[in-house]
Design a protein around this motif. Structure first.
Motif, PDB file in Angstrom:
ATOM      1  N   UNK A  74       0.813  -1.217   0.000  1.00  0.00           N
ATOM      2  CA  UNK A  74       0.000   0.000   0.000  1.00  0.00           C
ATOM      3  C   UNK A  74       0.841   1.259   0.000  1.00  0.00           C
ATOM      4  N   UNK A  75       1.910   1.249   0.790  1.00  0.00           N
ATOM      5  CA  UNK A  75       2.792   2.425   0.835  1.00  0.00           C
ATOM      6  C   UNK A  75       3.480   2.653  -0.505  1.00  0.00           C
ATOM      7  N   UNK A  76       3.940   1.575  -1.138  1.00  0.00           N
ATOM      8  CA  UNK A  76       4.629   1.699  -2.424  1.00  0.00           C
ATOM      9  C   UNK A  76       3.652   2.187  -3.492  1.00  0.00           C
ATOM     10  N   UNK A  77       2.447   1.628  -3.522  1.00  0.00           N
ATOM     11  CA  UNK A  77       1.435   2.081  -4.481  1.00  0.00           C
ATOM     12  C   UNK A  77       1.153   3.575  -4.300  1.00  0.00           C
ATOM     13  N   UNK A  78       0.971   3.978  -3.064  1.00  0.00           N
ATOM     14  CA  UNK A  78       0.710   5.381  -2.769  1.00  0.00           C
ATOM     15  C   UNK A  78       1.848   6.282  -3.190  1.00  0.00           C
ATOM     16  N   UNK A  79       3.072   5.851  -2.967  1.00  0.00           N
ATOM     17  CA  UNK A  79       4.256   6.643  -3.318  1.00  0.00           C
ATOM     18  C   UNK A  79       4.384   6.786  -4.835  1.00  0.00           C
ATOM     19  N   UNK A  80       4.148   5.696  -5.561  1.00  0.00           N
ATOM     20  CA  UNK A  80       4.237   5.764  -7.018  1.00  0.00           C
ATOM     21  C   UNK A  80       3.176   6.724  -7.555  1.00  0.00           C
ATOM     22  N   UNK A  81       1.958   6.611  -7.052  1.00  0.00           N
ATOM     23  CA  UNK A  81       0.881   7.500  -7.490  1.00  0.00           C
ATOM     24  C   UNK A  81       1.212   8.955  -7.160  1.00  0.00           C
ATOM     25  N   UNK A  82       1.696   9.201  -5.961  1.00  0.00           N
ATOM     26  CA  UNK A  82       2.049  10.550  -5.539  1.00  0.00           C
ATOM     27  C   UNK A  82       3.158  11.135  -6.416  1.00  0.00           C
ATOM     28  N   UNK A  83       4.183  10.348  -6.675  1.00  0.00           N
ATOM     29  CA  UNK A  83       5.288  10.823  -7.521  1.00  0.00           C
ATOM     30  C   UNK A  83       4.796  11.120  -8.933  1.00  0.00           C
ATOM     31  N   UNK A  84       3.908  10.279  -9.442  1.00  0.00           N
ATOM     32  CA  UNK A  84       3.345  10.523 -10.780  1.00  0.00           C
ATOM     33  C   UNK A  84       2.581  11.844 -10.800  1.00  0.00           C
ATOM     34  N   UNK A  85       1.736  12.055  -9.802  1.00  0.00           N
ATOM     35  CA  UNK A  85       0.941  13.284  -9.753  1.00  0.00           C
ATOM     36  C   UNK A  85       1.826  14.518  -9.644  1.00  0.00           C
ATOM     37  N   UNK A  86       2.934  14.401  -8.918  1.00  0.00           N
ATOM     38  CA  UNK A  86       3.875  15.522  -8.820  1.00  0.00           C
ATOM     39  C   UNK A  86       4.494  15.847 -10.178  1.00  0.00           C
ATOM     40  N   UNK A  87       4.922  14.805 -10.887  1.00  0.00           N
ATOM     41  CA  UNK A  87       5.507  15.028 -12.219  1.00  0.00           C
ATOM     42  C   UNK A  87       4.452  15.577 -13.177  1.00  0.00           C
ATOM     43  N   UNK A  88       3.226  15.064 -13.082  1.00  0.00           N
ATOM     44  CA  UNK A  88       2.147  15.546 -13.937  1.00  0.00           C
ATOM     45  C   UNK A  88       1.879  17.028 -13.670  1.00  0.00           C
ATOM     46  N   UNK A  89       1.883  17.418 -12.408  1.00  0.00           N
ATOM     47  CA  UNK A  89       1.616  18.823 -12.068  1.00  0.00           C
ATOM     48  C   UNK A  89       2.744  19.743 -12.525  1.00  0.00           C
TER      49      UNK A  89
END
Length: 141
Positions: free
Chosen positions: A15-30
């Motif tokens: 769960x932590x890894x999934x959340x981190x990958x999603x968060x990092x993606x959203x940061x790059x997208x922004x």
């Protein structure tokens, strides 16, 4: 008892890894680095979690359910993947490549599976599905 604690810890780590990958993606997208975010995130899914995003996009619903059950995914894990697929479906690159609807429809499939795995009805998941369906309908016009 120790084995149960180990399994619980592995599930929490997932769960932590999934959340981190999603968060990092959203940061790059922004930051306007969507293509790089997709590439990096998909690679991280493959390397860190042995999840191939293209395979997930193309599995049948029964295969998908078995895939998640075999990997011991919880409803929350599946919902995080649904969020990622939603983001993929709304990126300009995938709209241009006509992959948008595939990702959005798969996001709905994930949310349905999360409902099934959790054996509960979630208004939040229902609202997400409704929002995705509206986006798909709007694209079809």
């Amino acid at each position: 008892m120790e084995q149960r604690d180990l399994i619980k810890e592995q599930i929490e780590q997932l769960g932590r890894v999934l959340g981190k990958i999603l968060s990092d993606f959203l940061n790059l997208k922004s930051e306007g680095k969507t293509s790089q975010g997709i590439e990096v995130s998909n690679e991280r899914f493959k390397e860190e979690l042995d999840i191939d995003i293209d395979v997930l996009r193309n599995l049948g619903k029964d295969e998908l359910k078995n895939y998640f059950l075999n990997k011991k995914f919880t409803a929350e894990h599946i919902e995080k993947l649904a969020d990622y697929f939603f983001e993929l479906g709304t990126t300009e690159e995938n709209v241009k490549e006509h992959l948008s609807s595939q990702y959005l429809l798969r996001s709905i499939d994930f949310l349905d599976l999360a409902d099934s795995v959790s054996n509960t009805f979630s208004f939040e998941r229902m609202n997400k599905k409704d929002r995705i369906k509206k986006i798909i309908k709007h694209k079809g016009q």
